[in-house]
Design an enzyme around this catalytic site. Structure first.
Site, PDB file in Angstrom:
ATOM      1  N   GLU A 157     -13.969   0.306  -0.523  1.00 10.40           N
ATOM      2  CA  GLU A 157     -14.536   0.783   0.513  1.00 10.40           C
ATOM      3  C   GLU A 157     -14.994   0.173   1.704  1.00 10.40           C
ATOM      4  O   GLU A 157     -15.256   0.037   2.784  1.00 10.40           O
ATOM      5  CB  GLU A 157     -15.795   1.890  -0.125  1.00 10.40           C
ATOM      6  CG  GLU A 157     -15.273   3.207  -0.828  1.00 10.40           C
ATOM      7  CD  GLU A 157     -14.906   2.992  -1.992  1.00 10.40           C
ATOM      8  OE1 GLU A 157     -14.672   1.967  -2.490  1.00 10.40           O
ATOM      9  OE2 GLU A 157     -14.827   3.873  -2.710  1.00 10.40           O
ATOM     10  N   GLU A 202     -13.441   6.345  -8.853  1.00 11.10           N
ATOM     11  CA  GLU A 202     -14.699   7.024  -9.236  1.00 11.10           C
ATOM     12  C   GLU A 202     -14.603   8.329 -10.129  1.00 11.10           C
ATOM     13  O   GLU A 202     -15.355   8.622 -10.934  1.00 11.10           O
ATOM     14  CB  GLU A 202     -15.434   7.358  -8.070  1.00 11.10           C
ATOM     15  CG  GLU A 202     -16.066   5.960  -7.313  1.00 11.10           C
ATOM     16  CD  GLU A 202     -16.597   6.254  -6.003  1.00 11.10           C
ATOM     17  OE1 GLU A 202     -15.684   6.692  -5.048  1.00 11.10           O
ATOM     18  OE2 GLU A 202     -17.878   5.919  -5.588  1.00 11.10           O
TER      19      GLU A 202
HETATM   20  C1  3H9 Z   1     -13.514   6.518  -0.593  1.00 16.15           C
HETATM   21  O1  3H9 Z   1     -12.612   6.654  -1.503  1.00 16.15           O
HETATM   22  C2  3H9 Z   1     -14.796   6.713  -0.481  1.00 16.15           C
HETATM   23  C3  3H9 Z   1     -15.330   7.274  -1.771  1.00 16.15           C
HETATM   24  O2  3H9 Z   1     -16.122   6.344  -2.711  1.00 16.15           O
HETATM   25  C4  3H9 Z   1     -16.439   8.217  -1.514  1.00 16.15           C
HETATM   26  C5  3H9 Z   1     -16.143   9.583  -0.715  1.00 16.15           C
HETATM   27  C6  3H9 Z   1     -17.252  10.419  -0.794  1.00 16.15           C
HETATM   28  N1  3H9 Z   1      -6.316   8.663   2.453  1.00 16.15           N
HETATM   29  O3  3H9 Z   1      -0.645   1.900   2.894  1.00 16.15           O
HETATM   30  P1  3H9 Z   1       0.705   2.819   2.812  1.00 16.15           P
HETATM   31  C7  3H9 Z   1      -1.626   6.907   3.655  1.00 16.15           C
HETATM   32  S1  3H9 Z   1     -12.608   5.466   0.742  1.00 16.15           S
HETATM   33  C8  3H9 Z   1      -5.485   9.104   3.455  1.00 16.15           C
HETATM   34  O4  3H9 Z   1       1.621   2.735   3.863  1.00 16.15           O
HETATM   35  P2  3H9 Z   1       1.315   1.264   0.558  1.00 16.15           P
HETATM   36  C9  3H9 Z   1      -1.394   5.914   4.538  1.00 16.15           C
HETATM   37  O5  3H9 Z   1      -2.057   6.197   5.901  1.00 16.15           O
HETATM   38  C10 3H9 Z   1     -10.906   5.358   0.285  1.00 16.15           C
HETATM   39  N2  3H9 Z   1      -4.185   8.625   3.663  1.00 16.15           N
HETATM   40  O6  3H9 Z   1       1.491   2.627   1.263  1.00 16.15           O
HETATM   41  C11 3H9 Z   1       0.130   6.168   4.857  1.00 16.15           C
HETATM   42  O7  3H9 Z   1       0.518   7.167   5.652  1.00 16.15           O
HETATM   43  P3  3H9 Z   1       1.628   7.210   6.768  1.00 16.15           P
HETATM   44  C12 3H9 Z   1     -10.713   4.046  -0.495  1.00 16.15           C
HETATM   45  C13 3H9 Z   1      -3.989   7.503   2.835  1.00 16.15           C
HETATM   46  O8  3H9 Z   1       2.155   1.581  -0.672  1.00 16.15           O
HETATM   47  C14 3H9 Z   1       0.781   6.520   3.316  1.00 16.15           C
HETATM   48  O9  3H9 Z   1      -0.586   6.956   2.675  1.00 16.15           O
HETATM   49  N3  3H9 Z   1      -9.342   3.955  -0.714  1.00 16.15           N
HETATM   50  C15 3H9 Z   1      -4.834   7.047   2.012  1.00 16.15           C
HETATM   51  O10 3H9 Z   1       1.786  -0.103   0.904  1.00 16.15           O
HETATM   52  C16 3H9 Z   1       1.160   5.171   2.576  1.00 16.15           C
HETATM   53  O11 3H9 Z   1       0.334   4.257   2.555  1.00 16.15           O
HETATM   54  C17 3H9 Z   1      -8.702   2.949   0.055  1.00 16.15           C
HETATM   55  O12 3H9 Z   1      -9.314   2.382   0.867  1.00 16.15           O
HETATM   56  C18 3H9 Z   1      -6.008   7.619   2.054  1.00 16.15           C
HETATM   57  N4  3H9 Z   1      -7.041   7.034   1.045  1.00 16.15           N
HETATM   58  O13 3H9 Z   1      -0.385   1.138  -0.191  1.00 16.15           O
HETATM   59  C19 3H9 Z   1      -7.117   2.795  -0.258  1.00 16.15           C
HETATM   60  N5  3H9 Z   1      -4.376   5.940   1.416  1.00 16.15           N
HETATM   61  O14 3H9 Z   1       2.777   7.106   5.623  1.00 16.15           O
HETATM   62  C20 3H9 Z   1      -6.532   2.839   1.145  1.00 16.15           C
HETATM   63  C21 3H9 Z   1      -3.145   5.991   2.056  1.00 16.15           C
HETATM   64  O15 3H9 Z   1       1.551   8.486   7.324  1.00 16.15           O
HETATM   65  N6  3H9 Z   1      -5.016   2.819   0.756  1.00 16.15           N
HETATM   66  N7  3H9 Z   1      -2.873   6.703   3.029  1.00 16.15           N
HETATM   67  O16 3H9 Z   1       1.681   5.940   7.448  1.00 16.15           O
HETATM   68  C22 3H9 Z   1      -4.291   1.670   0.470  1.00 16.15           C
HETATM   69  O17 3H9 Z   1      -4.872   0.590   0.356  1.00 16.15           O
HETATM   70  C23 3H9 Z   1      -2.897   1.891   0.619  1.00 16.15           C
HETATM   71  O18 3H9 Z   1      -2.356   2.895   1.405  1.00 16.15           O
HETATM   72  C24 3H9 Z   1      -2.214   2.056  -1.020  1.00 16.15           C
HETATM   73  C25 3H9 Z   1      -0.809   2.487  -0.886  1.00 16.15           C
HETATM   74  C26 3H9 Z   1      -2.343   0.718  -1.877  1.00 16.15           C
HETATM   75  C27 3H9 Z   1      -2.880   3.270  -1.247  1.00 16.15           C
END
Ligand code: 3H9
Length: 698
Positions: A125, A105
């Protein structure tokens, strides 16, 4: 300015570099830093363009999920993106790694977008029970069209740079360093006299039939509501101006933020990552594993071998005879052709695996050099002991010896070897190359580095691994056996298998328990019942023998064409087997039971209460270390709906005191089955939740 954003001048270009490892989540400090950075660039004499680029692994992984459920903090993401878009300077996003959710976004609010070829974008999301809430539902359709935008949002899938370019999301793809690429692109734009442009100012594409699409999306989502609300948010773009659309999107986003589905899915997101992080294994190095032995080439052994081969390991598969070995090779080949067809491996990898990575052998001595051996032979203690004696004889010192047993006592198996510290359970779920769950069963003598090796193998195989202690059925099958017994009791008392399956499928389970039993094979449950009867069943336990009669007649479920259902028209076209209800009625009559009516609500309540009660016993006894370990077991191995978070998250949400009082009520008629779990009683007495225990352990 926040230390999450570095500001630098390169001639007339200001560069905002985001530094919020590991994945540049858009936390309050990042949002504030970007806001201040844009202000600074606009006030910085001579600056004509701004480049936004992420340091480390990603552009932005999205909003900071840890802030969800708390009061939103200024500056809000939609306002920040509007601020960026409104800037008179040219704003360029240079994307690498992932740009997800709020991250994409932000990019859509920039005026130009460049990305490296490996970049991936998405609006995931819905997987958190939400919709994009910072303009994604308003900007993406203007750029990519309604159909493409809906596909990206309702599936939450990531798309690669090339497809994003085709959809107009990315303007330029260029290999190299994202910061250098971004600077060069911004310079090119300035030199070419490019001007500011805004996605929000693009005209809307033609509308679609919103009600029909909303209904179809809801029907496809198996009880999950957020995908369908993406449709309503896009529809809102057509009802007024851009700001009105943004307001409507924000309202839906915050309404969904209040739902139990959002709570369940965010619990699943963090638990999925925490489950493999066991405090007891911190700093324990796993043993090296490159060569695997698998004993037994039936469905399970062939599936395990396939999973190992697909992740690049060498496999020696042991069978009892050359004929059985050939049959095992055939099963593995068929699994691998499936993987080839679905694009999981290339033709090259396929022929390499079949060329030398897989060796089918008939002599135990061939396992002498294996780093880890997994036994997947017939579920019988005497047979397993013979296998482990052979492994003890031939395997090199330090080799990890694993049993894939689903129920049997790993302590007893380990004790028959001279090296119990090297023995553990690795319980795969069938088909093992497809199912995500792996229970790593840690026995009394299992060495910590052997347990760590189990987790490392699970990770290499792409599994979600859960630590389990030794008991009959470990975490998953022990809880399954209880809720399945509860279903049998409801059948004796008047419900039908079909009503129970329908009620639980409406609750969100992928399949009801009787359809699952047909898929797994009724002979498995039959063997367990026979074993338990032979061991001696407590006289207070109610017995339901009607299912034995189906097995005695050779009906084992899908594999024989008939079980609780008849599959004459194919595995997906199940219809009730007309022979089943007479068997049930005969058993009720023999036990002197007058059947009564059950409504769906009572079916779900009893079934879930029995599951939660047993799960609380499993945690209380230390078989599962944390409630989240149970939740992930049921989610990844037993078709529990992800949007409910897992049985213990569900229990927290509906309220533990109400559940306990139901359990006590049910116990009046059957005190043996419904004995309340001491842990559940303790939590209720202390006014605490299962999630409080997760936090203590974390
Ligand atoms: C959003 O954006 C809403 C908006 O539209 C509107 C807002 C108003 N936040 O998965 P990993 C942490 S909703 C905080 O092991 P990978 C994760 O917990 C969001 N922390 O690595 C982990 O922590 P720890 C939409 C986050 O390489 C560490 O980062 N976005 C977030 O296998 C490493 O992650 C999503 O839904 C976050 N957003 O995968 C994306 N993301 O080391 C969600 C990650 O302490 N994330 N962490 O366990 C993912 O899909 C995967 O984490 C990603 C990396 C592909 C990014």
């Amino acid at each position: 300015m926040s230390d999450k954003i570095a500001y630098a001048r390169h001639g007339d270009i200001a560069v905002l570099t985001v530094k919020n490892p590991p994945v540049n989540a858009l936390s309050q400090a990042v949002r504030q830093g970007l806001w201040d950075g844009i202000n600074k660039a606009e006030a910085d004499t001579g600056v004509r363009a701004v480049l936004i680029v992420g340091e480390g692994r990603a552009f932005f992984a999205g909003a900071d999920i840890k802030e969800f459920g708390k009061p939103p903090l200024d500056p809000h993401l939609p306002d920040l993106i509007r601020r960026i878009e409104a800037s008179p300077l040219i704003v360029v996003a240079s994307m690498h790694g992932v740009s997800l959710g709020g991250g994409l976004e932000v990019a859509l609010g920039c005026h130009y977008r460049i990305a490296v070829p490996s970049a991936r974008v998405g609006l995931p999301e819905v997987h958190l029970g939400l919709i994009p809430g910072a303009g994604g539902t308003q900007r993406l359709p203007r750029l990519a069209g309604v159909d493409a935008a809906l596909d990206v949002m309702t599936t939450g899938r990531q798309i690669g740079a090339a497809q994003a370019h085709d959809l107009g999301i990315i303007d330029v793809i260029k290999d190299g360093d994202p910061a250098e690429n971004g600077l060069a692109y911004a310079r090119e734009l300035l030199d070419a006299g490019a001007t500011r442009r805004a996605v929000s100012e693009l005209p809307l594409p033609a509308p679609i039939d919103w009600d029909a699409t909303f209904g179809a999306t809801l029907a496809r989502s198996k009880g999950q509501i957020s995908p369908a609300w993406c449709v309503r948010a896009i529809e809102a773009a057509y009802a007024g101006d851009f700001d009105a659309g943004m307001k409507a999107e924000r309202k839906i986003f915050f309404d969904l933020m209040q739902t139990d589905q959002r709570k369940g899915m965010i619990h699943a997101f963090f638990s999925e990552r925490a489950v493999g992080n066991l405090p007891e294994l911190k700093g324990v190095a796993p043993r090296e594993v490159s060569r695997i032995g698998v004993i037994g080439g039936g469905t399970m052994g062939a599936g395990i071998a396939t999973a190992a081969l697909l992740s690049g390991l060498n496999v020696h598969l042991l069978e009892m005879s050359p004929e059985a070995g050939e049959a095992a090779r055939g099963r593995i080949e068929s699994n691998l052709s499936g993987a080839l067809r679905r694009g999981k491996i290339s033709p090259d990898q396929h022929s390499k695996i079949l060329g030398d990575a897989l060796q089918v052998v008939t002599d135990y001595d061939a396992l002498a050099e294996a780093d880890l051996v997994i036994e997947a032979v017939f579920e019988d203690m005497a047979v397993k002991k013979v296998v482990f004696a052979e492994l003890d004889r031939v395997c090199k010192p330090g080799a990890v010896l694993a049993s894939n047993t689903s129920y049997l006592d790993i302590n007893e198996i380990a004790a028959t070897t001279s090296r119990p510290g090297d023995v553990l359970g690795l319980h795969f779920f069938s088909p093992a190359h497809v199912m995500k769950l792996l229970e790593v069963v840690v026995a009394d003598a299992t060495a910590p580095d052997v347990a760590a090796t189990g987790f490392a193998l699970g990770k290499a195989l792409g599994k979600t691994s859960v630590r389990a202690g030794v008991c009959d059925g470990f975490i998953g099958n022990r809880i399954l056996s209880t809720y399945r017994t509860c279903a049998d009791h409801m059948i004796l008392d008047g419900a039908s298998p079909y009503q129970i399956d329908a009620a639980l499928e409406a609750f969100g389970f992928a399949m009801g328990p009787f359809a699952v039993a047909d898929l797994a094979g009724l002979d498995i449950g039959w063997a367990v019942r026979k074993r338990k009867r032979a061991e001696g069943i407590d006289p207070r336990a109610r017995d339901a023998a009607y299912a034995d009669k189906l097995c005695e007649d050779g009906h084992f479920g899908q594999k024989t064409g008939k079980g609780y259902y008849d599959y004459a028209a194919g595995p997906k076209a199940r219809v009730p087997n007309p022979d089943v209800m007479p068997l049930i009625e005969a058993e009720r009559a023999a036990q002197g039971i007058t059947p009564r009516d059950f409504d769906d609500e009572e079916i779900v309540r009893r079934y879930m209460a029995s599951m939660v009660n047993e799960a609380a016993k499993v945690v209380g006894e230390g078989i599962a270390r944390r409630p989240l370990d149970v939740d992930m077991t049921l989610l990844f191995g037993y078709g529990f709906p992800r949007y409910r978070g897992g049985p213990l998250k569900w229990a927290d949400i509906v309220g533990l005191d109400g559940l306990l009082s139901d359990i006590k009520g049910y116990a009046e008629a059957d005190p043996y089955f419904w004995a309340p779990a001491p842990l559940l009683e303790k939590l209720v007495a202390e006014g605490r939740t299962f999630d409080d225990l997760n936090k203590e352990e974390g």
